[in-house]
Enzyme design. Sequence first.
Site, PDB file in Angstrom:
ATOM      1  N   ARG A   8     -34.038  -1.213  16.756  1.00 29.87           N
ATOM      2  CA  ARG A   8     -34.160   0.147  16.876  1.00 29.87           C
ATOM      3  C   ARG A   8     -32.909   1.039  16.479  1.00 29.87           C
ATOM      4  O   ARG A   8     -31.987   0.278  16.529  1.00 29.87           O
ATOM      5  CB  ARG A   8     -34.078   0.507  18.627  1.00 29.87           C
ATOM      6  CG  ARG A   8     -35.675   0.217  19.157  1.00 29.87           C
ATOM      7  CD  ARG A   8     -36.388   1.292  19.127  1.00 29.87           C
ATOM      8  NE  ARG A   8     -37.833   1.170  19.606  1.00 29.87           N
ATOM      9  CZ  ARG A   8     -38.785   0.747  19.011  1.00 29.87           C
ATOM     10  NH1 ARG A   8     -38.786   0.479  17.659  1.00 29.87           N
ATOM     11  NH2 ARG A   8     -40.104   0.673  19.729  1.00 29.87           N
ATOM     12  N   HIS A  56     -38.718   3.236   8.539  1.00 28.67           N
ATOM     13  CA  HIS A  56     -39.083   2.682   9.699  1.00 28.67           C
ATOM     14  C   HIS A  56     -40.501   1.977   9.575  1.00 28.67           C
ATOM     15  O   HIS A  56     -41.659   2.244  10.132  1.00 28.67           O
ATOM     16  CB  HIS A  56     -39.372   3.581  10.884  1.00 28.67           C
ATOM     17  CG  HIS A  56     -39.213   2.905  12.297  1.00 28.67           C
ATOM     18  ND1 HIS A  56     -38.828   3.432  13.531  1.00 28.67           N
ATOM     19  CD2 HIS A  56     -39.846   1.734  12.823  1.00 28.67           C
ATOM     20  CE1 HIS A  56     -39.006   2.756  14.392  1.00 28.67           C
ATOM     21  NE2 HIS A  56     -39.659   1.542  13.976  1.00 28.67           N
TER      22      HIS A  56
END
Lengths: 317, 317
Positions: free
Chosen positions: A232, A280
């Site tokens: 993350r 991502h």
Amino acid sequence: MKSRDVLISSSGMTPSAWRDRLAALLPGRSVHLAGDAFDKNSIGYAVTWYHQPGSLADLSNLAAIFSLGAGVDHVFADPNLPDVPIARVVDLDLTQRMTEWIVLQVLLHHRHQRRYESRQRDKIWIEDRDQPAAKDVRVGIMGLGELGADAASKLANLGFQVAGWSTRRRELPRILSFAGDTERDEFLARTDILIVLLPHTPVTQGIINLELIKRLARDGALGGPFLINAGRGALQNEVDILAALDAGILQGASLDVFQTEPLPASSRLWSHPAVYVSPHIAAISDHDAISRLIARQITRLEEGGRLEHVVSREQRY
Amino acid sequence: MKSRDVLISSSGMTPSAWRDRLAALLPGRSVHLAGDAFDKNSIGYAVTWYHQPGSLADLSNLAAIFSLGAGVDHVFADPNLPDVPIARVVDLDLTQRMTEWIVLQVLLHHRHQRRYESRQRDKIWIEDRDQPAAKDVRVGIMGLGELGADAASKLANLGFQVAGWSTRRRELPRILSFAGDTERDEFLARTDILIVLLPHTPVTQGIINLELIKRLARDGALGGPFLINAGRGALQNEVDILAALDAGILQGASLDVFQTEPLPASSRLWSHPAVYVSPHIAAISDHDAISRLIARQITRLEEGGRLEHVVSREQRY
């Protein structure tokens, strides 16, 4: 248990596509979107991805919350979260895609791909002989859950020396095991390529900072260290990463996640010559497989079975 | 068998470094370079890499020729080769390095790395959802010797559908097996990413041509096909590869070897946007390990043992 309705409460990820998939897999009940008109008492299950905080608070018959991804930090971001079990996605397809991306990033750094592409642009042929073998390179994985364990196994299979660090000790074949705060520095000191796959929790927030990077091995065969973050963005301090790269304390990085996504155009990470930026996409998941997983969980629960992949409220993962 | 001397006959690869290593490993005998003054009758072993054709013809006591690499095409290029056994290098280190390079190239194409790097340069964030999983991509390996079998196993471990083609059928766990001329087209038709690891022989010369490329799968999940050549440059027709790339019959290529090496600056392969060029570094070998292998072979032979990894004169590999 009585058959209850489903609410899709997701920012991005095309909520209507999830509604259509789940409606097809769970006939005989309604699947609503957050903006629809529906009876709040009918909702038994919330399927979420960065849902509007507070929007689940008055669902009086809610039985479970399902995250659409492996991470649940976005669920806990809601201070008014109902006290029901929260399940995350554990999916072989997602795991394998993450491992593909991680193995690619490790090999990009290990095999000096940027150097060869730069020479290709300049049409320069140099047969370097400074290429260490995988067996001489030490990979370290922080976070040995489903994702970390799979990547560790595949990297060991390619010949790398692989170690893992986790809060609770996890023993895996061919993987050197480190655990807890007391063994963290020893783990970092033997790591040439660091892969971070930790969940985002209050404890791991900003863990990838200058202090951690400075503890990585700097005497390795590869002339590292290198950093790969596929967890993350909130785990990393991007100012520190850039400072470490500029100071030569870090030789290169592969980042799929960022403190702010999309990564702002003003970030120097985009143009740093030793950084691989990806948007991502390390483990873009198979939405059909995830829908089937959630539908199976709901069916199993209503048949008296147990919910799987439930996260801990205390540890927040 | 009496202890005999060694001749290093190599173009490039720093002959004196090989002499020093072998002299240290084989005490009690002389190790000469091709340009030295020495008694030709004393030479029992020739260690070669693109040796001067004809230069081994008058070594009357020659017992064996050792190639410094996995390939022996450079040995057979000599029309006046003495009739003694020829051994090649089969070395775990070399095999693993080749597999590293092949896995990197497969993942570069599979994960659209050029697309993401181009977007990184332009600071464009796009979360594509068109990424097939490895399990939906078919890799095909031509040549299932030590190198091909190892790459096949590691790629299958990452989830790819892997098939192999070889002259004689070779059955390997998890690998779909094709053999001989009659099954070649079927093998090509199910291949999205083709990896060529064939030896260079009169039969394989120029085998990677437009006719072969046209037979590869064009309906695959990855939108291929892609070509990876880690064997020998003489296997490929570079005019045909460029024509196939320009026509969109081939989506991309990774080439570590070329018809002429170093690759001339005039070649369009250097600047083609869908081509990865590397300077014959896929499997830069561990010279110490190869020296130990050759020294072991010589010692074993003189103790009455059998020479290993002997190639076939008829098949030329």
